[in-house]
Enzyme design. Structure first.
Site, PDB file in Angstrom:
ATOM      1  N   HIS A  40     -13.827   6.634  -5.237  1.00  0.00           N
ATOM      2  CA  HIS A  40     -15.206   7.035  -5.005  1.00  0.00           C
ATOM      3  C   HIS A  40     -16.139   6.265  -5.935  1.00  0.00           C
ATOM      4  O   HIS A  40     -15.793   5.949  -7.070  1.00  0.00           O
ATOM      5  CB  HIS A  40     -15.371   8.531  -5.248  1.00  0.00           C
ATOM      6  N   CYS A  45     -17.560   2.561  -2.176  1.00  0.00           N
ATOM      7  CA  CYS A  45     -18.783   2.599  -1.379  1.00  0.00           C
ATOM      8  C   CYS A  45     -19.903   1.823  -2.078  1.00  0.00           C
ATOM      9  O   CYS A  45     -19.896   1.637  -3.287  1.00  0.00           O
ATOM     10  CB  CYS A  45     -19.213   4.047  -1.147  1.00  0.00           C
TER      11      CYS A  45
END
Length: 226
Positions: free
Chosen positions: A146, A208
């Site tokens: 993440h 991301c």
């Protein structure tokens, strides 16, 4: 102001400070927990001779890794869809598979088999159908993390890694060193080029981008140098 009013004012002040500081304090605590989990794995195999069972386990892992050569063109974005554990590793459970250490970012994170949301909340996940990071030539492991969680740093500062920077993977008693040689920003569905390249041992860090929009993917390509 009355004594009671002063007490209430102080309480409100401390409450506001607690609410403000909580995310930073929680992030620090969680980073310490993740680091301790990683260090526990590393300590287990430091100055330690592998037993027969562990040697057999490593050989099984390497044999299973060969199966990914023909499926590396079927990679799927783990942030769009949970990435489960491959069948031949179904018995591995929630055990730490390896450890990722990035000295420049001062982070150590446990690596898990699979990249489900549960696994990504506890460390770094190995994307389904990518190679396992074992140091084998002719392999390409995609490690997803993440970009940052409310109370965990994870890959928040991955963009700070530049070409030439190194990261390490601890796999059993081995320390594998990789050097960043390329940075990419791609769409979530652009995975066709992430397959195995003959004769090369590649590990790509995957997260991301841009933070906190997260509609694209940031890739940091690394090749083994030791």
């Amino acid at each position: 102001m009355s004594k009671k009013g002063k007490v209430i004012a102080l309480f409100v002040l401390f409450l506001g400070l607690a609410i403000t500081l909580y995310p930073w304090a929680a992030k620090w605590v969680n980073n310490q927990v993740l680091s301790k989990t990683a260090e526990s794995y590393m300590h287990e195999f430091k100055e330690y001779e592998l037993n027969q069972r562990e040697k057999e386990e490593i050989e099984l892992i390497k044999q299973c890794n060969e199966n990914f050569i023909n499926t590396s063109d079927q990679l799927e974005d783990p942030f769009e869809k949970d990435s489960p554990v491959e069948d031949c590793f179904a018995d591995y459970g929630d055990e730490v598979f390896a450890v990722l250490s990035i000295p420049k970012l001062e982070i150590q994170l446990p690596i898990y088999l699979g990249a489900s949301e549960a696994q990504l909340s506890e460390g770094v996940g190995i994307v389904e159908r990518s190679s396992l990071p074992t140091g084998q030539s002719g392999s390409h492991s995609l490690l997803a993390g993440h970009r940052g969680m409310a109370t965990k740093e994870m890959f928040r500062h991955l963009d700070k890694l530049k070409e030439g920077d190194k990261f390490h993977i601890y796999f059993f008693d081995k320390k594998l060193t990789y050097r960043i040689f390329q940075t990419e920003v791609v769409q979530p569905w652009e995975t066709d080029h992430l397959g195995i390249q003959e004769g090369r041992d590649l590990v790509t860090l995957f997260t991301c981008h841009p933070y906190p929009v997260n509609d694209k993917r940031l890739l940091k390509w690394g090749e083994r140098v030791d």
